[in-house]
Scaffold this motif. Structure first.
Motif, short mmCIF file in Angstrom:
data_model
loop_
_atom_site.label_atom_id
_atom_site.label_comp_id
_atom_site.label_asym_id
_atom_site.label_seq_id
_atom_site.Cartn_x
_atom_site.Cartn_y
_atom_site.Cartn_z
N LEU A 79 -7.37 2.59 -2.11
CA LEU A 79 -6.01 2.16 -1.83
C LEU A 79 -5.20 2.14 -3.12
CD1 LEU A 79 -7.63 1.13 0.67
CD2 LEU A 79 -6.03 -0.79 0.77
N SER A 80 -4.09 2.86 -3.13
CA SER A 80 -3.14 2.82 -4.25
C SER A 80 -2.04 1.84 -3.89
CB SER A 80 -2.54 4.21 -4.50
OG SER A 80 -3.56 5.13 -4.84
N LEU A 81 -1.74 0.92 -4.81
CA LEU A 81 -0.83 -0.19 -4.51
C LEU A 81 0.41 -0.14 -5.38
CD1 LEU A 81 -3.53 -3.02 -4.40
CD2 LEU A 81 -2.78 -1.54 -2.53
N VAL A 97 -8.88 -2.60 7.30
CA VAL A 97 -8.21 -3.15 8.48
C VAL A 97 -6.71 -3.12 8.21
CG1 VAL A 97 -7.90 -5.14 10.00
CG2 VAL A 97 -10.17 -4.65 8.99
N VAL A 98 -5.97 -2.45 9.07
CA VAL A 98 -4.52 -2.34 8.91
C VAL A 98 -3.87 -3.30 9.89
CG1 VAL A 98 -2.53 -0.79 8.93
CG2 VAL A 98 -4.79 0.07 8.25
N PRO A 121 5.01 1.10 12.58
CA PRO A 121 5.84 1.99 11.74
C PRO A 121 5.54 1.88 10.25
CG PRO A 121 7.18 0.91 13.41
CD PRO A 121 5.84 0.24 13.44
N GLN A 122 5.19 0.67 9.80
CA GLN A 122 4.83 0.50 8.39
C GLN A 122 3.47 1.13 8.10
OE1 GLN A 122 5.14 -3.79 8.10
NE2 GLN A 122 7.24 -3.68 7.35
N ALA A 123 2.55 1.01 9.04
CA ALA A 123 1.23 1.61 8.85
C ALA A 123 1.31 3.13 8.77
CB ALA A 123 0.30 1.18 9.99
N LEU A 124 2.21 3.72 9.57
CA LEU A 124 2.33 5.17 9.60
C LEU A 124 2.92 5.75 8.31
CD1 LEU A 124 3.50 5.55 13.29
CD2 LEU A 124 1.42 6.56 12.30
N MET A 125 3.39 4.89 7.42
CA MET A 125 3.87 5.38 6.13
C MET A 125 2.73 5.88 5.26
SD MET A 125 6.81 2.56 5.18
CE MET A 125 8.23 2.30 6.25
N PHE A 126 1.51 5.41 5.52
CA PHE A 126 0.37 5.88 4.72
C PHE A 126 -0.82 6.34 5.56
CE2 PHE A 126 0.27 1.19 4.82
CZ PHE A 126 -0.93 0.96 5.45
N LEU A 127 -0.74 6.19 6.86
CA LEU A 127 -1.81 6.70 7.73
C LEU A 127 -1.38 8.06 8.27
CD1 LEU A 127 -2.84 3.53 9.81
CD2 LEU A 127 -3.89 4.45 7.72
N ASN A 128 -2.20 9.08 8.04
CA ASN A 128 -1.83 10.44 8.46
C ASN A 128 -3.10 11.28 8.62
OD1 ASN A 128 -2.48 11.47 5.70
ND2 ASN A 128 -0.65 10.30 5.15
N SER A 129 -2.90 12.49 9.08
CA SER A 129 -4.03 13.39 9.33
C SER A 129 -4.69 13.85 8.04
CB SER A 129 -3.56 14.60 10.13
OG SER A 129 -2.54 15.31 9.43
N VAL A 163 0.85 -1.19 0.00
CA VAL A 163 0.00 0.00 0.00
C VAL A 163 0.89 1.24 0.00
CG1 VAL A 163 -1.74 1.31 1.25
CG2 VAL A 163 -1.88 -1.19 1.17
N GLN A 164 0.71 2.07 -1.02
CA GLN A 164 1.45 3.32 -1.11
C GLN A 164 0.71 4.47 -0.47
OE1 GLN A 164 2.30 3.64 -5.43
NE2 GLN A 164 4.47 3.72 -4.84
N ALA A 165 -0.61 4.50 -0.67
CA ALA A 165 -1.40 5.63 -0.16
C ALA A 165 -2.84 5.21 0.02
CB ALA A 165 -1.32 6.81 -1.12
N ILE A 166 -3.52 5.88 0.95
CA ILE A 166 -4.96 5.71 1.16
C ILE A 166 -5.61 7.08 1.04
CG2 ILE A 166 -6.75 5.11 2.82
CD1 ILE A 166 -5.05 3.00 3.96
N SER A 167 -6.74 7.10 0.37
CA SER A 167 -7.51 8.35 0.26
C SER A 167 -8.99 7.98 0.30
CB SER A 167 -7.16 9.08 -1.03
OG SER A 167 -7.42 8.27 -2.16
#
Length: 356
Positions: A139-141, A160-161, A166-174, A126-130
């Protein structure tokens, strides 16, 4: 590609969550960056044999693991490896009773079993979530293998992540609506790394090993600066023709060498240390391979069964970062995440038993 639920990570938590939701009737896609299921319950094919370079064995940690052991033994996937565990301390061996179960085909057989009938997209990171205009997750893969037949994006009602924080925080953000309290809890989770060495020895050493007749199948080193665990991995295999040992480093050793560009030398250092304590010829392997686990053990799991995001579309984190940690915690966290997702979607009847 549209699904009710996207599960990120095909480790124990992701698989248990996906199975509970699939069995209830939801459409579920599991996205996994590697080529196999099971996460850290892992096996590597090496030099014509197999070596368990992740989870060493299954032992009863609670109801979830105990029930899984019973089911897998009944299906001849697991068998009892030893009923005694050994610890090396202060120059001596100490034993205690403990039933340890292994898979002769490799511990990744556990993940393969839990992955049955699931739609798993291997080789996708997963590269990004929007969010989409119609209130879905997008989900962009990123492709991590050469399988281009699977699409590189998917849409789901809930996510579900189930990967390390640390890996989840690469694409989870505000930017996707996650609150600071949720992100702060993820940032607070810390992990201990581990370096694993798989080493094979001349077939002539098999007779020497038989003559030595060590009482132990594996040895734990609780307070050693370099070593954490050593196992005679070939004793798990039905067809083994040569001794194969697996060595797990301590967290402090892994911290010192995690970024090393010369892993074979790092592995040899661990074997040299092991030979001082156990068998002198362990420092002379025919071959060795080394694997880095950056997030081997969660040091401070959150005191929740799963970590649900508030104020946004359904999204929840699960895994050994929650609850008791270890495999028991991961399985239970995955089931808890499934229950939470179900409460946010259709409230379908869920199988509350641990009938894997």
């Amino acid at each position: 590609m549209f699904f009710d639920v996207a599960v990120i990570g095909a480790g124990m938590a992701g698989l248990s969550c996906a199975q509970r939701l699939r069995q209830a009737g939801y459409s579920v896609a599991v996205v996994e960056k590697s080529r196999g299921a099971g996460g850290r319950v892992a096996t590597r094919r090496v030099q014509g044999t197999r070596a368990d370079h992740g989870a060493r064995y299954l032992e009863s940690q609670g109801d979830a693991v105990q029930r899984l052991i019973e089911v897998l033994v009944d299906r001849h996937i697991l068998k009892l490896w030893t009923d005694t565990v050994w610890e090396f301390r202060q120059g001596e061996m100490f034993s205690s009773p403990n039933s340890c179960y292994i898979a002769p085909a490799g511990m990744n057989a556990v993940g393969k079993y839990l992955a049955q009938d699931l739609d798993i997209w291997f080789g996708r990171r997963v590269q990004a979530i929007s969010t989409t205009d119609n209130q879905m997750w997008h989900l962009s893969l990123e492709v991590t293998d050469d399988n281009l037949e699977i699409p590189q994006e998917l849409i789901a009602k809930a996510v579900v992540v189930a990967i390390p924080a640390p890996q989840a925080l690469m694409f989870l953000n505000s930017e996707i609506g996650l609150q600071s309290d949720f992100l702060d809890k993820l940032r607070s989770v810390e992990y201990d790394p581990c370096i694993t060495v798989m080493a094979g020895y001349s077939a002539t050493k098999q007779q020497d090993l038989s003559n030595l007749n060590p009482q132990w199948q594996a040895v734990t080193f609780r307070d050693d600066a370099d070593l954490a665990w050593v196992g005679l991995d070939s004793s798990k295999r039905l067809e083994s023709q040569q001794p194969v040992f697996v060595v797990h480093s301590s967290a402090s050793f892994a911290d010192r060498h995690l970024e090393s560009a010369d892993l074979p030398t790092v592995g040899q250092e661990l074997l040299d240390r092991t030979s001082e304590y156990l068998i002198p010829w362990l420092k002379q392997p025919e071959w060795l391979q080394v694997h880095r686990w950056r997030y081997a053990f969660c040091r401070n799991p959150l005191p929740v069964s799963c970590l649900a995001a508030e104020g946004t579309l359904p999204l929840v984190c699960a895994g050994d970062l929650c609850g008791e940690g270890q495999i028991e915690g991961a399985l239970r966290s995955g089931l808890a995440a499934a229950n939470w997702v179900n409460s946010q979607l259709q409230n379908l009847p869920l199988d509350s038993s641990l009938n894997w």
